[in-house]
Design an enzyme around this catalytic site. Structure first.
Site, PDB file in Angstrom:
ATOM      1  N   SER A 114       0.846  -1.187   0.000  1.00  0.00           N
ATOM      2  CA  SER A 114       0.000   0.000   0.000  1.00  0.00           C
ATOM      3  C   SER A 114       0.879   1.234   0.000  1.00  0.00           C
ATOM      4  O   SER A 114       2.030   1.186   0.459  1.00  0.00           O
ATOM      5  CB  SER A 114      -0.883   0.008   1.262  1.00  0.00           C
ATOM      6  OG  SER A 114      -1.532   1.251   1.440  1.00  0.00           O
ATOM      7  N   TYR A 135      -2.994  -0.485  10.865  1.00  0.00           N
ATOM      8  CA  TYR A 135      -2.897  -0.929   9.480  1.00  0.00           C
ATOM      9  C   TYR A 135      -1.591  -0.449   8.846  1.00  0.00           C
ATOM     10  O   TYR A 135      -0.872  -1.228   8.207  1.00  0.00           O
ATOM     11  CB  TYR A 135      -4.095  -0.402   8.690  1.00  0.00           C
ATOM     12  CG  TYR A 135      -4.081  -0.744   7.222  1.00  0.00           C
ATOM     13  CD1 TYR A 135      -4.602  -1.953   6.773  1.00  0.00           C
ATOM     14  CD2 TYR A 135      -3.570   0.144   6.280  1.00  0.00           C
ATOM     15  CE1 TYR A 135      -4.595  -2.276   5.426  1.00  0.00           C
ATOM     16  CE2 TYR A 135      -3.561  -0.171   4.934  1.00  0.00           C
ATOM     17  CZ  TYR A 135      -4.081  -1.381   4.507  1.00  0.00           C
ATOM     18  OH  TYR A 135      -4.065  -1.689   3.175  1.00  0.00           O
TER      19      TYR A 135
END
Length: 332
Positions: free
Chosen positions: A140, A153
Site C-alpha cells: 500500500s 494498518y
C-alpha cells in the site's frame, strides 16, 4: 513455470482479493481461494469458473499458521504445485491511537503482518525445493507514508515491506529462482469500508482519489505472468506521490495529513457504534469486489500501466506530484 498457473489468494472472498481472482480466472488459471467467509468464497469460486478458470476454496483465518499450512497442502493436492502465492488478507481499525486497545493492535498485526508471514512460510516450504515460484505481497502507499487514524494498518504494511526486503536478500544469497514482489496499492473502492471497525463519528471512506479494485488486480496479474517482475509496483498516481513525497519532505506531509487526514477519511453520513465489523469474525456482504464508491472511483490509471515498466518517467512524475502537494500545503 507451467502454462496453466496454480495461484493461491488470501483474503479472496471480497474486495481486491475477489477482483484478483476474477482476473486470474480470465487467464484460465487454477485458483486457490482462502478467507474466513466460506459462502463468499464459494461465490467467488463460481465466478472464477464462469470466467474460464478452475477454483477451489479453503476457509481459514490467516492469523493461524497451522490453518494456512493446511490450506496450502490442500490446494497442492487438489490443484497441483503452487506457482504464485498472493498475500492479501487484511483487517483494520479506524481510530485515533489514544483510543485504541492493545488487543486491536495485536489482532491487526496477527492478520495483516503475521498472516503474510504464515503464507510466505507455507509457500517457501514448497517453492524452494522446486526452485521456482513467485510470492506477491499486496502492499500500500501507506506502507511508505502513514496517515492518521489507521496506525495499526499502516504499521503492518511497513512491517510487510521490511520482511519482504529481508526475504529477497536471502533468496539472492541462496541463488534461488523464487521471486518476491510487492505491489503498492492506492485507495480502492472495496467493501472494507462497510465492515471496518471504526470509532469515527461518520462512516469511513478511502482517501480520494479512489480506484476500482480491477486497476490493482490487473497489475497483480502482470507481476505474476511477466518473466522478469519488478521488485515493487506502484499503482495509481496517489501512490507515486505518497512514496516520493515521503522520501523528499516527510515533515511537511506530517503537517498536511494532520490537517486533512481526518476529514478525508470520513463520509458525510453518521456511523453507528453498533455497526458489525470484521476484526474478529467475517461480516457477510453482497457487494463482492466493489464497495459503495463506484460513482467516485477511477476505472483506469496511467501510472499503473507505466509502473509495469517503471523507470525515470514515473520517478519524475512522482517528484512533480509531491512538489504540487508541498505547494498546496505551504499555500495554506
Amino acid at each position: 513455470m507451467r502454462e496453466t498457473l496454480h495461484v493461491v489468494i488470501t483474503g479472496a472472498s471480497a474486495g481486491l482479493g475477489r477482483a484478483i481472482a476474477h482476473e486470474f480466472g480470465k487467464t484460465g488459471a487454477r485458483v486457490g481461494l482462502i478467507s474466513r467467509d466460506l459462502p463468499a468464497l464459494e461465490a467467488t469460486a463460481d465466478e472464477v469458473r464462469k470466467l474460464g478458470g478452475v477454483a477451489a476454496t479453503y476457509a481459514a483465518d490467516v492469523s493461524d499458521d497451522l490453518a494456512v499450512e493446511a490450506a496450502a497442502a490442500s490446494f497442492e493436492e487438489r490443484l497441483g504445485p503452487i506457482d504464485i502465492w498472493l498475500n492479501n488478507a487484511m483487517v483494520s481499525v479506524f481510530s485515533p491511537i489514544k483510543e485504541m486497545e492493545a488487543t486491536e493492535f495485536r489482532r491487526v498485526t496477527e492478520v495483516n503482518y503475521l498472516g503474510y508471514v504464515h503464507g510466505t512460510l507455507a509457500d517457501l516450504r514448497r517453492m524452494l525445493p522446486r526452485n521456482r515460484g513467485r510470492i506477491i505481497q499486496v502492499g500500500s502507499a501507506l506502507a511508505v507514508r502513514s496517515i492518521p487514524l489507521q496506525a495499526a494498518y499502516c504499521a503492518t504494511k511497513h512491517a510487510i515491506v521490511g520482511f519482504t526486503d529481508s526475504l529477497r536478500c536471502e533468496l539472492y544469497h541462496d541463488k534461488s529462482a523464487v521471486k518476491a514482489v510487492v505491489v503498492h496499492m492506492p485507495a480502492m473502492n472495496t467493501p472494507q469500508f462497510t465492515w471496518v471497525k471504526s470509532r469515527l463519528p461518520n462512516l469511513p471512506q478511502p482517501v480520494p482519489p479512489i480506484y476500482e479494485p480491477e486497476v490493482g488486480a490487473k497489475v497483480i496479474v502482470h507481476a505474476a505472468l511477466t518473466s522478469s517482475p519488478r521488485r515493487e509496483y506502484w499503482v495509481g498516481g496517489s501512490t507515486v506521490k505518497a512514496i516520493i513525497g515521503q522520501k523528499l519532505f516527510p515533515g511537511l506531509l506530517d503537517v498536511y495529513l494532520g490537517k486533512t487526514g481526518y476529514k478525508a477519511q470520513q463520509r458525510e453520513e453518521a456511523d453507528s457504534p453498533d455497526r458489525p465489523n470484521n476484526v474478529w469474525q467475517p461480516v457477510s456482504t453482497s457487494l463482492g469486489a466493489h464497495g459503495p464508491f463506484d460513482t467516485k472511483s477511477r476505472p483506469f490509471s496511467i501510472e499503473a500501466e507505466v509502473s509495469k515498466h517503471r523507470g525515470w518517467f514515473v520517478f519524475g512524475c512522482g517528484i512533480l506530484g509531491a512538489a504540487l502537494c508541498a505547494r498546496k500545503l505551504l499555500s495554506r
